[in-house]
Enzyme design. Structure first.
Site, PDB file in Angstrom:
ATOM      1  N   ALA A  15       0.871  -1.177   0.000  1.00  0.00           N
ATOM      2  CA  ALA A  15       0.000   0.000   0.000  1.00  0.00           C
ATOM      3  C   ALA A  15       0.910   1.230   0.000  1.00  0.00           C
ATOM      4  O   ALA A  15       2.077   1.147   0.403  1.00  0.00           O
ATOM      5  CB  ALA A  15      -0.879  -0.015   1.243  1.00  0.00           C
TER       6      ALA A  15
ATOM      7  N   GLY B 255       0.406  -4.983   0.974  1.00  0.00           N
ATOM      8  CA  GLY B 255      -0.823  -5.018   0.175  1.00  0.00           C
ATOM      9  C   GLY B 255      -0.611  -5.631  -1.207  1.00  0.00           C
ATOM     10  O   GLY B 255      -1.559  -6.152  -1.804  1.00  0.00           O
TER      11      GLY B 255
ATOM     12  N   GLU C 156      -0.804  -9.235  -0.629  1.00  0.00           N
ATOM     13  CA  GLU C 156      -2.209  -9.532  -0.299  1.00  0.00           C
ATOM     14  C   GLU C 156      -3.053  -9.581  -1.573  1.00  0.00           C
ATOM     15  O   GLU C 156      -3.931 -10.420  -1.724  1.00  0.00           O
ATOM     16  CB  GLU C 156      -2.742  -8.497   0.686  1.00  0.00           C
ATOM     17  CG  GLU C 156      -2.104  -8.642   2.064  1.00  0.00           C
ATOM     18  CD  GLU C 156      -2.565  -7.581   3.043  1.00  0.00           C
ATOM     19  OE1 GLU C 156      -2.279  -6.386   2.805  1.00  0.00           O
ATOM     20  OE2 GLU C 156      -3.218  -7.940   4.038  1.00  0.00           O
TER      21      GLU C 156
ATOM     22  N   GLU D  94       4.466  -5.387   7.227  1.00  0.00           N
ATOM     23  CA  GLU D  94       3.645  -4.418   7.974  1.00  0.00           C
ATOM     24  C   GLU D  94       4.142  -4.168   9.392  1.00  0.00           C
ATOM     25  O   GLU D  94       4.101  -3.044   9.876  1.00  0.00           O
ATOM     26  CB  GLU D  94       2.175  -4.880   8.005  1.00  0.00           C
ATOM     27  CG  GLU D  94       1.396  -4.618   6.726  1.00  0.00           C
ATOM     28  CD  GLU D  94       1.542  -5.721   5.689  1.00  0.00           C
ATOM     29  OE1 GLU D  94       2.448  -6.578   5.825  1.00  0.00           O
ATOM     30  OE2 GLU D  94       0.759  -5.724   4.725  1.00  0.00           O
TER      31      GLU D  94
HETATM   32  N1  DAK Z   1       4.626   3.197  -0.803  1.00  0.00           N
HETATM   33  C1  DAK Z   1       5.020   4.360  -1.339  1.00  0.00           C
HETATM   34  N2  DAK Z   1       6.147   4.511  -2.044  1.00  0.00           N
HETATM   35  C2  DAK Z   1       6.927   3.431  -2.195  1.00  0.00           C
HETATM   36  C3  DAK Z   1       6.581   2.172  -1.653  1.00  0.00           C
HETATM   37  C4  DAK Z   1       5.349   2.077  -0.926  1.00  0.00           C
HETATM   38  N3  DAK Z   1       4.922   0.927  -0.402  1.00  0.00           N
HETATM   39  N4  DAK Z   1       7.570   1.306  -1.949  1.00  0.00           N
HETATM   40  C5  DAK Z   1       8.482   1.982  -2.652  1.00  0.00           C
HETATM   41  N5  DAK Z   1       8.095   3.264  -2.811  1.00  0.00           N
HETATM   42  C6  DAK Z   1       8.807   4.337  -3.512  1.00  0.00           C
HETATM   43  C7  DAK Z   1      10.032   4.789  -2.710  1.00  0.00           C
HETATM   44  O1  DAK Z   1       9.633   5.721  -1.717  1.00  0.00           O
HETATM   45  C8  DAK Z   1      10.863   5.419  -3.808  1.00  0.00           C
HETATM   46  O2  DAK Z   1      10.333   6.696  -4.105  1.00  0.00           O
HETATM   47  P1  DAK Z   1      11.293   8.004  -4.180  1.00  0.00           P
HETATM   48  O3  DAK Z   1      12.005   8.045  -2.888  1.00  0.00           O
HETATM   49  O4  DAK Z   1      12.196   7.692  -5.362  1.00  0.00           O
HETATM   50  O5  DAK Z   1      10.325   9.124  -4.429  1.00  0.00           O
HETATM   51  C9  DAK Z   1      10.597   4.520  -4.998  1.00  0.00           C
HETATM   52  O6  DAK Z   1       9.385   3.848  -4.722  1.00  0.00           O
HETATM   53  C10 DAK Z   1      11.673   3.481  -5.243  1.00  0.00           C
HETATM   54  O7  DAK Z   1      11.849   2.775  -4.035  1.00  0.00           O
HETATM   55  P2  DAK Z   1      13.295   2.582  -3.329  1.00  0.00           P
HETATM   56  O8  DAK Z   1      14.229   3.685  -3.703  1.00  0.00           O
HETATM   57  O9  DAK Z   1      13.045   2.352  -1.887  1.00  0.00           O
HETATM   58  O10 DAK Z   1      13.797   1.231  -4.044  1.00  0.00           O
HETATM   59  P3  DAK Z   1      14.822   0.179  -3.452  1.00  0.00           P
HETATM   60  O11 DAK Z   1      15.142  -0.738  -4.578  1.00  0.00           O
HETATM   61  O12 DAK Z   1      15.954   0.827  -2.735  1.00  0.00           O
HETATM   62  O13 DAK Z   1      13.984  -0.643  -2.363  1.00  0.00           O
HETATM   63  C11 DAK Z   1      12.032  -1.816  -1.550  1.00  0.00           C
HETATM   64  C12 DAK Z   1      12.903  -1.432  -2.768  1.00  0.00           C
HETATM   65  C13 DAK Z   1      10.775  -2.509  -2.061  1.00  0.00           C
HETATM   66  C14 DAK Z   1      12.810  -2.790  -0.648  1.00  0.00           C
HETATM   67  C15 DAK Z   1      11.707  -0.516  -0.759  1.00  0.00           C
HETATM   68  O14 DAK Z   1      11.154   0.431  -1.673  1.00  0.00           O
HETATM   69  C16 DAK Z   1      10.692  -0.740   0.327  1.00  0.00           C
HETATM   70  O15 DAK Z   1      11.034  -1.250   1.404  1.00  0.00           O
HETATM   71  N6  DAK Z   1       9.453  -0.316   0.065  1.00  0.00           N
HETATM   72  C17 DAK Z   1       8.406  -0.352   1.054  1.00  0.00           C
HETATM   73  C18 DAK Z   1       7.896  -1.767   1.261  1.00  0.00           C
HETATM   74  C19 DAK Z   1       6.771  -1.746   2.265  1.00  0.00           C
HETATM   75  O16 DAK Z   1       7.036  -1.622   3.476  1.00  0.00           O
HETATM   76  N7  DAK Z   1       5.564  -1.752   1.752  1.00  0.00           N
HETATM   77  C20 DAK Z   1       4.388  -1.470   2.571  1.00  0.00           C
HETATM   78  C21 DAK Z   1       3.999  -2.682   3.331  1.00  0.00           C
HETATM   79  S1  DAK Z   1       2.707  -2.277   4.409  1.00  0.00           S
HETATM   80  C22 DAK Z   1      -4.447  -0.328   4.946  1.00  0.00           C
HETATM   81  C23 DAK Z   1      -4.520  -1.639   4.527  1.00  0.00           C
HETATM   82  C24 DAK Z   1      -3.373  -2.279   4.152  1.00  0.00           C
HETATM   83  C25 DAK Z   1      -2.161  -1.638   4.251  1.00  0.00           C
HETATM   84  C26 DAK Z   1      -2.114  -0.326   4.693  1.00  0.00           C
HETATM   85  C27 DAK Z   1      -3.244   0.336   5.039  1.00  0.00           C
HETATM   86  N8  DAK Z   1      -5.641   0.401   5.341  1.00  0.00           N
HETATM   87  C28 DAK Z   1      -6.892  -0.267   5.054  1.00  0.00           C
HETATM   88  C29 DAK Z   1      -5.633   1.699   5.755  1.00  0.00           C
HETATM   89  C30 DAK Z   1      -1.006  -2.332   3.809  1.00  0.00           C
HETATM   90  C31 DAK Z   1       0.167  -1.893   4.192  1.00  0.00           C
HETATM   91  C32 DAK Z   1       1.337  -2.351   3.469  1.00  0.00           C
HETATM   92  O17 DAK Z   1       1.327  -2.741   2.337  1.00  0.00           O
END
Ligand code: DAK
Length: 258
Positions: A66, A112, A115, A135
């Site tokens: 997400a 997400g 998911e 998460e």
């Molecule tokens: N959201 C927003 N931007 C993201 C993103 C994400 N999930 N994942 C990556 N990006 C963006 C980065 O911020 C970066 O943007 P800039 O800084 O260039 O503007 C760009 O994509 C490239 O990412 P990286 O520079 O970080 O790339 P790397 O190769 O170094 O790293 C990575 C790749 C996948 C390991 C890293 O980007 C990362 O850790 N990303 C986040 C993974 C993550 O934690 N995803 C979220 C999981 S929690 C909800 C229901 C469900 C959820 C939430 C709310 N409600 C009903 C309210 C679910 C939550 C989740 O999914």
């Protein structure tokens, strides 16, 4: 239908749906979630589409979760409401879609994103895939059905470990866990997914839909999967597809389902 964050391409009876926000690793913001729902319902209504393949734009990610930038400000109440709405409007919609959906996981499938892949009927991964539910590193738990679907697919112990450790697993491990149906090389992932989609698309669409319903019923509270199977099985006998399939077999030709 045209979308800001999605691309849809049609080939034969297959629709390839690409989540197209590569600059954010295809992260799911509200707009993309709404577009995905509309797009899946639109494809389901299109009788020329017999199978859907969903993939992420670019080489790096299927969907990296997400959109963290968007949900960072949510309150407790918003979190609950949005989780319920999201589960019902998108994730359950995909799972119960009458058209089969294959997730071609071409890179990161996180939070997400995983998911969403788990709500699809079939998952294909590559040697470049990384799958995980990170998460808890953000002070959250999976909110789009991940705690339930991961345990269904890989078993409770492995789900507990993946969710509490937030460790990622690669494509090969996902295959060993039963989270992925196949693992192939990154360069052939889309082609292999399309091959499977073409195979499915050649079968009776009514029977494929009935099979999805019956399999899903076994995982639904209050439904008896065996009863649903009996019911769906019986209904098959009244269909044109049944006539065509059996006639094709008896006259030694390939069936052609309308
Ligand atoms: N959201 C927003 N931007 C993201 C993103 C994400 N999930 N994942 C990556 N990006 C963006 C980065 O911020 C970066 O943007 P800039 O800084 O260039 O503007 C760009 O994509 C490239 O990412 P990286 O520079 O970080 O790339 P790397 O190769 O170094 O790293 C990575 C790749 C996948 C390991 C890293 O980007 C990362 O850790 N990303 C986040 C993974 C993550 O934690 N995803 C979220 C999981 S929690 C909800 C229901 C469900 C959820 C939430 C709310 N409600 C009903 C309210 C679910 C939550 C989740 O999914």
């Amino acid at each position: 239908m045209s979308f800001e964050n999605l691309l849809v391409n049609y080939k034969d009876k297959i629709a390839v749906l690409t989540v197209n926000r590569p600059e954010n690793l295809n992260a799911l913001n509200k707009q993309t979630i709404a577009e995905l729902r509309a797009c899946f319902l639109d494809l389901e209504a299109n009788k020329n589409v017999r199978c859907i393949v969903i993939i992420g734009a670019g080489e790096k990610a299927f969907i990296a979760g997400a959109d963290i930038k968007e949900f960072v400000t949510f309150s407790e109440e918003e979190g609950k409401t949005l989780a319920r709405e999201g589960q019902e409007q998108l994730f359950n919609t995909i799972e119960n879609l009458s058209t089969p959906v294959i997730a071609a996981i071409n890179g990161y499938a996180l939070g997400g994103g995983l998911e969403l892949a788990m709500a699809c009927h079939i998952r294909m991964v590559s040697d470049r895939s990384q799958l995980g539910l990170p998460e808890v590193t953000l002070g959250l738990i999976p909110g789009y059905g991940g705690t339930q679907r991961l345990a269904q697919l890989v078993g409770k112990g492995r789900a507990m470990e993946m969710i509490t450790s937030a460790n990622f697993i690669d494509g090969k491990q996902a295959y060993v866990y039963g989270l992925a149906n196949s693992v192939v090389s990154a360069s052939t992932l889309l082609m292999e997914s399309l091959k499977l989609a073409i195979k499915i698309a050649g079968n009776s669409p009514l029977a494929v839909t009935a099979a999805i319903k019956a399999v899903n019923a076994g995982y639904k509270e209050g439904e008896n999967g065996y009863e649903v199977e009996v019911d769906e099985f019986g209904k098959c006998f009244g269909t044109e597809d049944f006539k065509e399939g059996t006639d094709a077999f008896l006259t030694k030709r390939k069936p052609s389902f309308n």
